[in-house]
Design a protein around this motif. Structure first.
Motif, PDB file in Angstrom:
ATOM      1  N   TRP A 151      37.369  12.726 -64.787  1.00  0.00           N
ATOM      2  CA  TRP A 151      38.573  11.927 -64.990  1.00  0.00           C
ATOM      3  C   TRP A 151      38.847  11.745 -66.481  1.00  0.00           C
ATOM      4  O   TRP A 151      38.033  12.085 -67.334  1.00  0.00           O
ATOM      5  CB  TRP A 151      38.445  10.585 -64.270  1.00  0.00           C
ATOM      6  CG  TRP A 151      38.043  10.730 -62.832  1.00  0.00           C
ATOM      7  CD1 TRP A 151      36.892  10.309 -62.246  1.00  0.00           C
ATOM      8  CD2 TRP A 151      38.788  11.374 -61.780  1.00  0.00           C
ATOM      9  NE1 TRP A 151      36.866  10.645 -60.910  1.00  0.00           N
ATOM     10  CE2 TRP A 151      38.011  11.294 -60.592  1.00  0.00           C
ATOM     11  CE3 TRP A 151      40.030  12.001 -61.726  1.00  0.00           C
ATOM     12  CZ2 TRP A 151      38.442  11.811 -59.387  1.00  0.00           C
ATOM     13  CZ3 TRP A 151      40.455  12.524 -60.510  1.00  0.00           C
ATOM     14  CH2 TRP A 151      39.671  12.427 -59.359  1.00  0.00           C
ATOM     15  N   SER A 152      39.983  11.142 -66.786  1.00  0.00           N
ATOM     16  CA  SER A 152      40.450  11.059 -68.174  1.00  0.00           C
ATOM     17  C   SER A 152      39.623  10.125 -69.045  1.00  0.00           C
ATOM     18  O   SER A 152      39.633  10.249 -70.266  1.00  0.00           O
ATOM     19  CB  SER A 152      41.908  10.580 -68.199  1.00  0.00           C
ATOM     20  OG  SER A 152      41.996   9.219 -67.798  1.00  0.00           O
TER      21      SER A 152
ATOM     22  N   CYS B 250      34.366   3.547 -57.983  1.00  0.00           N
ATOM     23  CA  CYS B 250      34.526   3.377 -59.431  1.00  0.00           C
ATOM     24  C   CYS B 250      34.404   4.675 -60.210  1.00  0.00           C
ATOM     25  O   CYS B 250      34.785   4.734 -61.384  1.00  0.00           O
ATOM     26  CB  CYS B 250      33.528   2.364 -59.967  1.00  0.00           C
ATOM     27  SG  CYS B 250      31.791   2.869 -59.813  1.00  0.00           S
ATOM     28  N   GLY B 251      33.864   5.730 -59.602  1.00  0.00           N
ATOM     29  CA  GLY B 251      33.758   7.003 -60.303  1.00  0.00           C
ATOM     30  C   GLY B 251      32.949   6.895 -61.578  1.00  0.00           C
ATOM     31  O   GLY B 251      31.867   6.306 -61.600  1.00  0.00           O
TER      32      GLY B 251
ATOM     33  N   GLY C 133      33.647   5.166 -64.102  1.00  0.00           N
ATOM     34  CA  GLY C 133      33.590   3.805 -64.617  1.00  0.00           C
ATOM     35  C   GLY C 133      34.681   3.358 -65.561  1.00  0.00           C
ATOM     36  O   GLY C 133      34.586   2.262 -66.115  1.00  0.00           O
ATOM     37  N   ALA C 134      35.754   4.124 -65.740  1.00  0.00           N
ATOM     38  CA  ALA C 134      36.767   3.757 -66.733  1.00  0.00           C
ATOM     39  C   ALA C 134      37.414   2.410 -66.439  1.00  0.00           C
ATOM     40  O   ALA C 134      37.593   1.588 -67.347  1.00  0.00           O
ATOM     41  CB  ALA C 134      37.831   4.850 -66.820  1.00  0.00           C
ATOM     42  N   ASP C 135      37.776   2.155 -65.180  1.00  0.00           N
ATOM     43  CA  ASP C 135      38.401   0.872 -64.839  1.00  0.00           C
ATOM     44  C   ASP C 135      37.420  -0.281 -65.033  1.00  0.00           C
ATOM     45  O   ASP C 135      37.776  -1.329 -65.593  1.00  0.00           O
ATOM     46  CB  ASP C 135      38.881   0.885 -63.387  1.00  0.00           C
ATOM     47  CG  ASP C 135      40.125   1.734 -63.185  1.00  0.00           C
ATOM     48  OD1 ASP C 135      40.722   2.177 -64.187  1.00  0.00           O
ATOM     49  OD2 ASP C 135      40.499   1.956 -62.020  1.00  0.00           O
ATOM     50  N   ALA C 136      36.203  -0.104 -64.554  1.00  0.00           N
ATOM     51  CA  ALA C 136      35.192  -1.158 -64.673  1.00  0.00           C
ATOM     52  C   ALA C 136      34.906  -1.484 -66.137  1.00  0.00           C
ATOM     53  O   ALA C 136      34.755  -2.642 -66.508  1.00  0.00           O
ATOM     54  CB  ALA C 136      33.909  -0.743 -63.954  1.00  0.00           C
ATOM     55  N   LEU C 137      34.829  -0.457 -66.976  1.00  0.00           N
ATOM     56  CA  LEU C 137      34.558  -0.685 -68.391  1.00  0.00           C
ATOM     57  C   LEU C 137      35.711  -1.402 -69.060  1.00  0.00           C
ATOM     58  O   LEU C 137      35.504  -2.298 -69.887  1.00  0.00           O
ATOM     59  CB  LEU C 137      34.289   0.639 -69.092  1.00  0.00           C
ATOM     60  CG  LEU C 137      33.041   1.403 -68.658  1.00  0.00           C
ATOM     61  CD1 LEU C 137      32.894   2.678 -69.462  1.00  0.00           C
ATOM     62  CD2 LEU C 137      31.802   0.544 -68.800  1.00  0.00           C
ATOM     63  N   TRP C 138      36.919  -1.041 -68.708  1.00  0.00           N
ATOM     64  CA  TRP C 138      38.099  -1.732 -69.264  1.00  0.00           C
ATOM     65  C   TRP C 138      38.057  -3.220 -68.916  1.00  0.00           C
ATOM     66  O   TRP C 138      38.332  -4.073 -69.770  1.00  0.00           O
ATOM     67  CB  TRP C 138      39.372  -1.074 -68.732  1.00  0.00           C
ATOM     68  CG  TRP C 138      40.632  -1.691 -69.260  1.00  0.00           C
ATOM     69  CD1 TRP C 138      41.250  -1.414 -70.451  1.00  0.00           C
ATOM     70  CD2 TRP C 138      41.429  -2.693 -68.615  1.00  0.00           C
ATOM     71  NE1 TRP C 138      42.376  -2.188 -70.587  1.00  0.00           N
ATOM     72  CE2 TRP C 138      42.506  -2.977 -69.470  1.00  0.00           C
ATOM     73  CE3 TRP C 138      41.312  -3.374 -67.404  1.00  0.00           C
ATOM     74  CZ2 TRP C 138      43.483  -3.919 -69.143  1.00  0.00           C
ATOM     75  CZ3 TRP C 138      42.290  -4.310 -67.078  1.00  0.00           C
ATOM     76  CH2 TRP C 138      43.358  -4.576 -67.949  1.00  0.00           C
TER      77      TRP C 138
ATOM     78  N   ILE D 263      29.897   6.477 -54.257  1.00  0.00           N
ATOM     79  CA  ILE D 263      28.967   7.255 -53.439  1.00  0.00           C
ATOM     80  C   ILE D 263      28.226   8.302 -54.261  1.00  0.00           C
ATOM     81  O   ILE D 263      27.226   8.857 -53.812  1.00  0.00           O
ATOM     82  CB  ILE D 263      29.734   7.919 -52.272  1.00  0.00           C
ATOM     83  CG1 ILE D 263      28.763   8.417 -51.203  1.00  0.00           C
ATOM     84  CG2 ILE D 263      30.641   9.048 -52.781  1.00  0.00           C
ATOM     85  CD1 ILE D 263      29.441   8.867 -49.927  1.00  0.00           C
ATOM     86  N   SER D 264      28.708   8.574 -55.483  1.00  0.00           N
ATOM     87  CA  SER D 264      28.116   9.632 -56.301  1.00  0.00           C
ATOM     88  C   SER D 264      27.154   9.067 -57.337  1.00  0.00           C
ATOM     89  O   SER D 264      27.561   8.329 -58.242  1.00  0.00           O
ATOM     90  CB  SER D 264      29.210  10.441 -57.002  1.00  0.00           C
ATOM     91  OG  SER D 264      28.631  11.325 -57.952  1.00  0.00           O
ATOM     92  N   ALA D 265      25.891   9.460 -57.239  1.00  0.00           N
ATOM     93  CA  ALA D 265      24.909   9.054 -58.241  1.00  0.00           C
ATOM     94  C   ALA D 265      25.213   9.686 -59.591  1.00  0.00           C
ATOM     95  O   ALA D 265      24.964   9.089 -60.640  1.00  0.00           O
ATOM     96  CB  ALA D 265      23.500   9.443 -57.779  1.00  0.00           C
ATOM     97  N   VAL D 266      25.773  10.891 -59.574  1.00  0.00           N
ATOM     98  CA  VAL D 266      26.119  11.566 -60.827  1.00  0.00           C
ATOM     99  C   VAL D 266      27.181  10.762 -61.571  1.00  0.00           C
ATOM    100  O   VAL D 266      27.079  10.515 -62.781  1.00  0.00           O
ATOM    101  CB  VAL D 266      26.620  12.998 -60.554  1.00  0.00           C
ATOM    102  CG1 VAL D 266      27.071  13.668 -61.851  1.00  0.00           C
ATOM    103  CG2 VAL D 266      25.530  13.827 -59.892  1.00  0.00           C
ATOM    104  N   ALA D 267      28.209  10.325 -60.854  1.00  0.00           N
ATOM    105  CA  ALA D 267      29.270   9.534 -61.476  1.00  0.00           C
ATOM    106  C   ALA D 267      28.735   8.196 -61.975  1.00  0.00           C
ATOM    107  O   ALA D 267      29.086   7.745 -63.074  1.00  0.00           O
ATOM    108  CB  ALA D 267      30.402   9.311 -60.475  1.00  0.00           C
ATOM    109  N   LEU D 268      27.879   7.565 -61.192  1.00  0.00           N
ATOM    110  CA  LEU D 268      27.339   6.261 -61.589  1.00  0.00           C
ATOM    111  C   LEU D 268      26.441   6.360 -62.809  1.00  0.00           C
ATOM    112  O   LEU D 268      26.436   5.456 -63.658  1.00  0.00           O
ATOM    113  CB  LEU D 268      26.574   5.641 -60.414  1.00  0.00           C
ATOM    114  CG  LEU D 268      27.442   5.155 -59.251  1.00  0.00           C
ATOM    115  CD1 LEU D 268      26.561   4.776 -58.074  1.00  0.00           C
ATOM    116  CD2 LEU D 268      28.323   3.986 -59.662  1.00  0.00           C
TER     117      LEU D 268
END
Length: 213
Positions: free
Chosen positions: A24-25, A49-50, A52-57, A70-75
């Motif tokens: 993602w961007s 959350c993918g 994490g861009a939204d959560a970090l914002w 669901i993705s450990a790689v994304a987390l």
């Protein structure tokens, strides 16, 4: 940081995220920024959350955020980004399959941005469970595709997916009761560019509801 979550869906999303260093961007979703920027921070739940861009914002603005994916790689990427941004103390990352996970506690904001999947996902049930943990006075913000972009309509089975309007989703989730006040329920147009450079105007179903009781 998160617990193990295995299965076909987890393997699919791990595979997708493993294809690239960044999927993602890295920017927060525009509707989240517009609708939440002036809201006083509290506890937030970010579904799907993918990276994490939204959560970090949100965390950078003082929110305490639980991101679920669901993705450990994304987390793993999200956790790394939170450390780099200096907000790891305000972020929690949970490795869960939303299809069979029930959130608990209370949140001042529950956000679900483009919670769609080419795999089977009981989206309405997931969002109904999420609505139950919105605290009195808190917000539920759900942004989804009103229609899939032309470059994705015939990929990954999306052509068989029904996409409710914001109004239909509000009714399905019971947000038309006296316990909720729907503050935004519109489909918006925005310009988007596909992976092959194709441009299109896409409509998003935006549902923002405040729990009143």
């Amino acid at each position: 940081m998160h617990s193990d979550e295995t299965g076909p869906a987890s393997e699919f999303w791990d595979g997708l995220y493993s294809e690239r260093d960044q999927v993602w961007s890295g920017k927060p979703n525009a509707v989240l920024v517009r609708e939440i920027e002036t809201v006083a921070p509290g506890r937030a739940l970010d579904l799907g959350c993918g990276e994490g861009a939204d959560a970090l914002w949100l965390a950078e603005r003082g929110w305490t955020v639980t991101g679920v994916d669901i993705s450990a790689v994304a987390l793993d990427r999200a956790a790394r980004h939170s450390r780099e941004a200096g907000v790891s103390e305000r972020t929690i990352w949970l490795h869960r399959d939303l299809a069979d996970w029930e959130p608990d506690g209370e949140y001042d904001l529950v956000s679900a941005q483009f919670l769609h999947s080419p795999l089977e996902l009981p989206r309405e049930r997931v969002l109904a469970a999420a609505a139950r943990v919105v605290a009195p006075g808190g917000l539920l913000l759900v942004v989804g595709h009103a229609e899939f972009p032309p470059w994705a309509q015939h990929q990954h089975g999306h052509e068989h997916t029904e996409l409710p309007t914001a109004e239909e989703l509000a009714f399905a989730l019971g947000l038309t009761s006296d316990a909720w006040a729907v503050e935004a329920g519109t489909s918006e147009g925005r310009e988007a560019t596909g992976p092959d450079g194709q441009k299109a105007i896409l409509r998003d179903a935006v549902l923002k509801a405040r729990r009143t009781a």
